[in-house]
Design a protein around this motif. Structure first.
Motif, PDB file in Angstrom:
ATOM      1  N   GLU A 167     -11.637  30.885   2.584  1.00 45.79           N
ATOM      2  CA  GLU A 167     -11.564  29.760   1.652  1.00 45.79           C
ATOM      3  C   GLU A 167     -10.198  29.110   1.765  1.00 45.79           C
ATOM      4  O   GLU A 167      -9.174  29.777   1.906  1.00 45.79           O
ATOM      5  CB  GLU A 167     -11.803  30.235   0.209  1.00 45.79           C
ATOM      6  CG  GLU A 167     -11.994  29.096  -0.774  1.00 45.79           C
ATOM      7  CD  GLU A 167     -12.406  29.602  -2.156  1.00 45.79           C
ATOM      8  OE1 GLU A 167     -12.671  28.764  -3.024  1.00 45.79           O
ATOM      9  OE2 GLU A 167     -12.440  30.830  -2.348  1.00 45.79           O
ATOM     10  N   GLU A 168     -10.185  27.774   1.743  1.00 48.51           N
ATOM     11  CA  GLU A 168      -8.952  26.998   1.751  1.00 48.51           C
ATOM     12  C   GLU A 168      -9.017  26.002   0.603  1.00 48.51           C
ATOM     13  O   GLU A 168     -10.038  25.341   0.408  1.00 48.51           O
ATOM     14  CB  GLU A 168      -8.774  26.255   3.073  1.00 48.51           C
ATOM     15  CG  GLU A 168      -8.575  27.164   4.275  1.00 48.51           C
ATOM     16  CD  GLU A 168      -8.491  26.382   5.568  1.00 48.51           C
ATOM     17  OE1 GLU A 168      -9.345  25.499   5.765  1.00 48.51           O
ATOM     18  OE2 GLU A 168      -7.589  26.643   6.363  1.00 48.51           O
ATOM     19  N   LEU A 169      -7.933  25.899  -0.133  1.00 47.49           N
ATOM     20  CA  LEU A 169      -7.924  25.039  -1.305  1.00 47.49           C
ATOM     21  C   LEU A 169      -6.614  24.282  -1.374  1.00 47.49           C
ATOM     22  O   LEU A 169      -5.534  24.873  -1.297  1.00 47.49           O
ATOM     23  CB  LEU A 169      -8.102  25.871  -2.585  1.00 47.49           C
ATOM     24  CG  LEU A 169      -8.187  25.102  -3.902  1.00 47.49           C
ATOM     25  CD1 LEU A 169      -9.418  24.210  -3.916  1.00 47.49           C
ATOM     26  CD2 LEU A 169      -8.238  26.063  -5.080  1.00 47.49           C
ATOM     27  N   GLN A 170      -6.699  22.962  -1.479  1.00 48.03           N
ATOM     28  CA  GLN A 170      -5.509  22.134  -1.676  1.00 48.03           C
ATOM     29  C   GLN A 170      -5.201  22.105  -3.167  1.00 48.03           C
ATOM     30  O   GLN A 170      -5.962  21.564  -3.959  1.00 48.03           O
ATOM     31  CB  GLN A 170      -5.737  20.723  -1.147  1.00 48.03           C
ATOM     32  CG  GLN A 170      -4.504  19.841  -1.262  1.00 48.03           C
ATOM     33  CD  GLN A 170      -4.744  18.447  -0.708  1.00 48.03           C
ATOM     34  OE1 GLN A 170      -5.773  18.189  -0.102  1.00 48.03           O
ATOM     35  NE2 GLN A 170      -3.792  17.561  -0.930  1.00 48.03           N
ATOM     36  N   ILE A 171      -4.068  22.698  -3.537  1.00 46.90           N
ATOM     37  CA  ILE A 171      -3.772  22.890  -4.959  1.00 46.90           C
ATOM     38  C   ILE A 171      -3.078  21.677  -5.557  1.00 46.90           C
ATOM     39  O   ILE A 171      -3.405  21.246  -6.659  1.00 46.90           O
ATOM     40  CB  ILE A 171      -2.891  24.140  -5.146  1.00 46.90           C
ATOM     41  CG1 ILE A 171      -3.566  25.350  -4.516  1.00 46.90           C
ATOM     42  CG2 ILE A 171      -2.640  24.406  -6.626  1.00 46.90           C
ATOM     43  CD1 ILE A 171      -2.722  26.586  -4.547  1.00 46.90           C
ATOM     44  N   PHE A 172      -2.127  21.114  -4.823  1.00 50.58           N
ATOM     45  CA  PHE A 172      -1.314  20.034  -5.372  1.00 50.58           C
ATOM     46  C   PHE A 172      -1.633  18.728  -4.653  1.00 50.58           C
ATOM     47  O   PHE A 172      -1.831  18.706  -3.436  1.00 50.58           O
ATOM     48  CB  PHE A 172       0.176  20.362  -5.236  1.00 50.58           C
ATOM     49  CG  PHE A 172       0.547  21.694  -5.819  1.00 50.58           C
ATOM     50  CD1 PHE A 172       0.668  21.870  -7.183  1.00 50.58           C
ATOM     51  CD2 PHE A 172       0.764  22.792  -4.998  1.00 50.58           C
ATOM     52  CE1 PHE A 172       0.997  23.090  -7.718  1.00 50.58           C
ATOM     53  CE2 PHE A 172       1.098  24.019  -5.522  1.00 50.58           C
ATOM     54  CZ  PHE A 172       1.206  24.174  -6.891  1.00 50.58           C
ATOM     55  N   GLU A 173      -1.675  17.649  -5.430  1.00 53.57           N
ATOM     56  CA  GLU A 173      -1.978  16.341  -4.837  1.00 53.57           C
ATOM     57  C   GLU A 173      -0.891  15.911  -3.876  1.00 53.57           C
ATOM     58  O   GLU A 173      -1.166  15.393  -2.803  1.00 53.57           O
ATOM     59  CB  GLU A 173      -2.149  15.306  -5.949  1.00 53.57           C
ATOM     60  CG  GLU A 173      -2.560  13.943  -5.444  1.00 53.57           C
ATOM     61  CD  GLU A 173      -2.848  12.977  -6.573  1.00 53.57           C
ATOM     62  OE1 GLU A 173      -3.101  11.800  -6.288  1.00 53.57           O
ATOM     63  OE2 GLU A 173      -2.809  13.404  -7.739  1.00 53.57           O
TER      64      GLU A 173
END
Length: 821
Positions: A408-414
């Motif tokens: 899983e890969e998740l972009q946390i900050f805009e």
């Protein structure tokens, strides 16, 4: 960040403030705050020291831990004059006036630092004062101890990233002491013939009960030892020598303790990361092995082969020593302490588990990690790693048979920003991620993905009855065998001769696309096949009527084929042509049709020219006047050719006077306006404003994409190479040794790339970010005249098309640094 054992509160130290957040919901309104700003006078003093009033001249909280059952303890930089204070936990207020903190806290907000409070004693490691040497200290209460700096300096420009207490006294058969382990990167001291690095990763340890020596090593550690941590790819002789972060995983017994480390490269312009795991047993074996010595302070260290005093130098006090009336370190003989002073470094290196990294990833810089142990449906225990990147992404990976698989890969900050901290709470089932701007709370598991036609995914931890669940962690395929192809068919009607893009986005980075036409798999995507395939779709080039039919896109992974999307394509002759659209400089098409090999690869097909209007009759266009105009034009052009010839001869003579193949351009650097040159130098962290031209030649096993077209004979590069501008490397400070050149990165072991490979393993890919220059972005590729096919049998145009398709969504930098070429 500090997460209490009961999981109810998350304490966060920030710039000028400390927060107490509700761990179950950090955004709840019940958050408490302590304001602790540096005084205006201290900020003024900070500015007088030449520090930055936008980053450094504030009170950055660098330490926040529990002191006892009622109080916390914190330290801050206080605008380059550190202070520490106690916090009343119940009222969440400072319970006393701040006290001096220069021996407990670094002066700057970015200095490497680690600290622990153990039984109300504070153990720290940092470069404390502005001009001091790095040091490992026990600060309070008495006796205070520190590392030695003369005649043998124990730490050499050390940059600390973590520390850990291991209770090795528990159930010890030898009456051993607890130990504190420190992890850092420092300047190399070893003498080796195989490879050389200017910096290496280390682990050091001291005994908790150390009280220093009586006369020799008074107020110094008597148990300090250090060893090298290695994390490398043996098959490529490629070494990751910069330690970025460490996570300590306690085991069932102290001997089962594991250390997970994130390693990077010494060269800051090359992004790559490796994750290695070390066992406490391997670390202990290194500290029981041979020592290194340095007879002459100006030479490198080498293995000591002489006699070792008794008791063994650097050991903790054990039952065998107590039987000899050596109950404390102050009773150790002077010959033992003198040996410790001159031999802090061990010869044996600490090797990772399986002697290789768990994970190697190119183009990614991991910054922090945390590890969670969880039991699967098969009753086996798995290690799940959460890893933050320098751009604000969170990667979740599971370890299977000595390898990490990112699931899983998740972009946390805009906005891209580094992950500064990671904490896990099993009670709250949450991950807490800290960055320079905020703290984010995420669930430990977020399994909501479903496969079309298959059973929906569920959270294993939330299921009390697991007997009906199917989970295949080892192979990743069980339960997907009977997947139904229940997808929506989309219709597309296009005109003959048009290019058609059928989009198909793969949700898994490990899957590969497979296309079928009317149920038959499309075979080959050659230059004349009429098709191109990429990671985001299929391109039909100059569509023909016989290419009509049902196109289906499948995702193939672990031998499981899942249909994603289908298109019913109709190619017709009777459709009207689309209106012409004038191209603009901001329009980029990475799926543009490539011309035939006889044309230049980047030549656009011109539109048919409009008929030229008839010129009105004029006497100026008479034969006599036209002859005079031609003669004048030829005379002017001839004069310009003479001038240019003289200039080129002069420039060629000047260049020949300099070094062959290497030219220093002082004038080019000084021609910049002052503000631009300062901006460029600040960007590159360089003191020199010089630039350097180097001839570069690269080959790629016959692949024209990677081959610069140059040949090398007797050490000289012939025509066909290209020039690379390397800023700031023309002259180096005499006292500074230049770092070793960055070697090419090897391919990722788990997923070998089908792209062109250099002989040394570097994959030739287009950059992930194209530079925008005057509104135009371009990448120059040169085709080899003698070798037009890759090792895989693809032509230059095919390889180029594949690479362009992979970079379809490449972002453009609106403001590149001025040195980009």
């Amino acid at each position: 960040m500090l997460l209490e054992a009961d999981g109810e509160r998350l304490y966060v130290g920030a710039r000028g403030a400390v927060f107490a957040l509700n761990a179950s919901d950090i955004s709840a309104s019940s958050a408490l705050t302590i304001e602790w700003e540096a005084s205006p006078e201290q900020k003024r003093q900070c500015l007088l020291k030449g520090k930055d009033n936008k980053t450094e001249c504030f009170n950055h909280i660098r330490f926040l831990q529990r002191f006892n059952s009622t109080h916390l303890y914190m330290c801050g930089t206080n605008a380059f004059r550190p202070l520490c204070a106690y916090i009343d936990e119940k009222r969440f207020v400072m319970s006393s006036q701040p006290e001096e903190g220069r021996d407990k806290c670094p002066y700057g907000p970015t200095t490497g630092y680690t600290a622990l409070i153990i039984d109300q004693q504070m153990y720290t490691a940092s470069q404390y004062e502005f001009r001091s040497f790095p040091d490992i200290r026990r600060n309070s209460p008495s006796p205070t101890l520190k590392t030695e700096d003369a005649p043998t300096r124990w730490l050499n420009e050390a940059d600390f990233v973590g520390s850990a207490l291991v209770r090795e006294s528990l159930s010890s058969s030898t009456g051993d002491d607890d130990k504190i382990y420190y992890f850092f990167t420092e300047k190399s001291q070893e003498q080796t013939t195989t490879y050389s690095h200017s910096r290496v990763a280390r682990v050091a340890r001291v005994c908790k009960g150390d009280r220093g020596g009586r006369l020799t090593l008074q107020k110094r550690w008597t148990s300090f030892l250090k060893a090298r941590l290695t994390c490398s790819l043996p098959e490529y002789d490629f070494h990751f020598n910069m330690l970025r972060s460490v996570f300590v995983m306690p085991g069932r017994t102290p001997q089962d303790t594991l250390f997970y480390g994130i390693f990077g490269l010494e060269w800051k312009n090359v992004k790559a990361s490796a994750v290695c795991r070390f066992s406490l047993t391997e670390v202990q074996e290194a500290f029981q092995g041979p020592y290194m010595e340095n007879q002459d302070s100006g030479s490198k260290w080498k293995e000591y082969t002489g006699k070792i005093p008794d008791p063994r130098p650097g050991s903790c006090i054990t039952d065998s020593l107590r039987a000899r009336d050596i109950n404390v370190s102050t009773s150790l003989p002077d010959d033992v302490l003198n040996f410790v002073r001159r031999h802090p470094l061990m010869s044996q290196q600490v090797q990772p588990s399986d002697r290789r990294p768990l994970l190697f990833r190119r183009t990614t810089d991991y910054t922090h990690m945390a590890v969670h142990m969880i039991q699967g449906v098969d009753e086996k225990t798995y290690h799940v790693l959460y890893m933050g990147t320098d751009e604000g992404w969170l990667h979740k990976a599971v370890e299977i048979e000595g390898q990490l698989h990112i699931i899983e890969e998740l972009q946390i900050f805009e906005e891209p920003q580094p992950v500064n901290n990671l904490l896990l709470s099993e009670k709250q089932m949450s991950v807490y991620v800290g960055s320079p701007s905020s703290v984010v709370q995420l669930p430990l598991s977020n399994w909501t993905l479903t496969v079309p036609g298959a059973e929906p995914s569920v959270d294993v931890m939330a299921q009390t009855n697991r007997s009906t669940l199917i989970q295949d962690i080892q192979q990743g395929s069980r339960g997907c065998e009977n997947t139904q192809d229940d997808i929506v068919v989309r219709g597309r009607s296009v005109r003959v001769g048009d290019d058609v893009l059928l989009q198909c986005e793969l949700s898994s980075n490990l899957a590969t696309p497979l296309w079928t036409l009317d149920g038959s798999e499309l075979q080959g995507y050659g230059l004349h096949s009429g098709f191109r395939t990429g990671t985001d779709g299929l391109l039909i080039i100059e569509a023909r009527q016989h290419q009509s039919g049902l196109y289906t896109c499948y995702a193939v992974e672990n031998r499981i084929k899942v249909a994603l999307v289908a298109y019913n394509v109709t190619i017709r002759l009777d459709l009207p042509p689309p209106p012409p659209v004038a191209p603009t400089q901001d329009t980029y098409s990475f799926f543009a049709t490539l011309p035939e090999p006889t044309e230049h690869p980047f030549t656009e097909r011109p539109l048919p020219p409009n008929p030229a209007p008839l010129l009105p009759h004029s006497d100026l266009l008479s034969p006599r006047n036209m002859e005079a105009m031609y003669l004048s034009l030829i005379t002017i052009l001839g004069g310009l050719c003479v001038v240019l010839t003289v200039v080129l001869v002069y420039v060629g003579f000047c260049l020949r006077v300099g070094n062959q193949g290497k030219y220093s351009l002082r004038a080019a650097a000084s021609a910049y306006p002052n503000n631009k040159r300062q901006h460029r130098n600040r960007k590159q962290h360089r003191n020199s404003a010089h630039m350097e031209l180097k001839t570069i030649s690269s080959h790629c096993n016959g692949n024209g994409i990677c081959n610069g077209g140059s040949k090398q004979h007797n050490g000289d590069f012939q025509d066909g190479g290209f020039l690379q501008i390397v800023p700031g490397e023309a002259h180096l400070t005499p006292n500074k040794e230049p770092p070793p050149p960055a070697p090419p990165l090897p391919p990722t072991p788990q997923h070998p790339s089908p792209e062109c490979m250099f002989p040394n393993g570097l994959s030739a890919t287009l950059p992930s970010v194209l530079r925008r220059m005057n509104g135009n972005s371009y990448v120059l590729l040169r085709q080899s005249e003698s070798e037009n096919t890759s090792p895989h049998g693809y032509s230059f145009a095919e390889e180029l098309n594949k690479m362009l398709e992979k970079r379809k969504h490449t972002q453009l930098l609106p403001r590149p640094d001025e040195s980009s070429v």
